[in-house]
Enzyme design. Structure first.
Site, PDB file in Angstrom:
ATOM      1  N   GLU A 257       0.809  -1.217   0.000  1.00  0.00           N
ATOM      2  CA  GLU A 257       0.000   0.000   0.000  1.00  0.00           C
ATOM      3  C   GLU A 257       0.842   1.267   0.000  1.00  0.00           C
ATOM      4  O   GLU A 257       0.345   2.353  -0.283  1.00  0.00           O
ATOM      5  CB  GLU A 257      -0.923   0.014   1.232  1.00  0.00           C
TER       6      GLU A 257
ATOM      7  N   GLU B 219       6.919 -22.221   7.492  1.00  0.00           N
ATOM      8  CA  GLU B 219       7.400 -21.305   8.524  1.00  0.00           C
ATOM      9  C   GLU B 219       8.350 -21.974   9.513  1.00  0.00           C
ATOM     10  O   GLU B 219       8.905 -21.321  10.385  1.00  0.00           O
ATOM     11  CB  GLU B 219       6.224 -20.724   9.308  1.00  0.00           C
TER      12      GLU B 219
END
Length: 306
Positions: A87, A118
């Site tokens: 953004e 992960e």
């Protein structure tokens, strides 16, 4: 600290006593329960206000000296980091490499579950190495439960390279500790759906990232008042926003504002400086560059010279 594979003691994994009858609630009761529980995110942000302010100051200082900001995480935490980074270019017209999101599993993990990726701290360390992170950069590790090996490996590697490291987690430090320059704990309690950290933990993490990135961009001069004057005018919606900003901050009608925007090369910040000073585009750009893109400082400097 307990073994990272033993997570039952973590606050984010515990059972919420307020939602033990979740499967028996009406839809309205469920909405009300979520609303009550989500109120804890505001309390958590308030409790971490000092650390969040430190994160803003530290990061803005690093970026002003040529550094970059990296968010790194897995699953929901990783997606939130990537979202906030993505953004920044349209909102603040930053180059794509200034704020970057790193998620375990890469781009594919944004749209499909890849939580198994992960578990290797060496993957986190490799991600740091691949981006040639240095002592100028800031690395924000995001892990709701604080145990993600991918994040641990990344932070350790970043520290070894001299980068500034920040941890964001939703468990108390006494449950999981990580060596980082700044430790931000957002304590929201057990989730309504036990262990589903996309809920309160995800919400409060998004709030924290909103605050950090916006605060950093304010300090970097990307904002004038509360206007995103560095907005990238790349579509009709953003052009309309740019024109409304110009009209609101000047005495121009929409047609004249449109002309000024085009004359400035579709830069709201440059258009405002041209209008307020009467300078041509090149002169305005030079003045703005002298003040590191800070519109208020550039205007103030010009006024003092008159």
């Amino acid at each position: 600290m307990k073994n990272l594979e033993e997570r039952g003691h973590l606050l984010t994994e515990q059972i919420n006593p307020n939602s033990q009858n979740l499967d028996q609630l009406s839809s309205l009761e469920l909405v009300d329960l979520f609303n009550r529980e989500d109120a804890q995110t505001l309390v958590a942000i308030a409790s971490a206000r000092t650390e969040l302010a430190q994160a803003i100051n530290t990061t803005a200082s690093a970026l002003s000296q040529g550094g970059r900001l990296f968010y790194i995480g897995a699953g929901t935490s990783g997606r939130l980091g990537v979202l906030d980074a993505a953004e920044c270019p349209p909102t603040f017209c930053t180059p794509p490499d200034l704020v970057q999101g790193i998620i375990a599993g890469g781009a594919g993990a944004l749209i499909r579950s890849s939580e198994d990726l992960e578990d290797k701290d060496e993957d986190g360390a490799n991600a740091i190495a691949q981006r040639h992170i240095t002592n100028l950069d800031v690395v924000v590790g995001i892990s709701a439960g604080g145990t993600t090996p991918f994040v641990h490996g990344a932070i350790q590697s970043a520290r070894g390279r001299g980068a500034t490291t920040i941890l964001i987690a939703c468990v108390p430090a006494e449950q999981v500790s990580i060596e980082a320059d700044l430790d931000i704990r957002l304590i929201v309690g057990p989730e309504v759906l036990a262990g589903s950290t996309r809920l309160k933990a995800g919400t409060v993490t998004k709030m924290a990232l909103n605050i950090i990135s916006t605060g950093v961009m304010v300090q970097l001069g990307k904002v004038y008042g509360n206007r995103m004057v560095d907005v990238a005018v790349t579509n009709k919606k953003l052009r309309d926003r740019a024109l409304r900003m110009l009209q609101d901050l000047t005495d121009l009608n929409r047609e004249d504002a449109s002309y000024l925007l085009e004359q400035s090369g579709r830069s709201v910040k440059l258009a405002l400086l041209m209008h307020w000073t009467g300078l041509e585009r090149e002169q305005s750009a030079s003045l703005l560059a002298e003040h590191h893109g800070n519109l208020r400082a550039a205007v103030s400097s010009y006024q003092k010279q008159e």
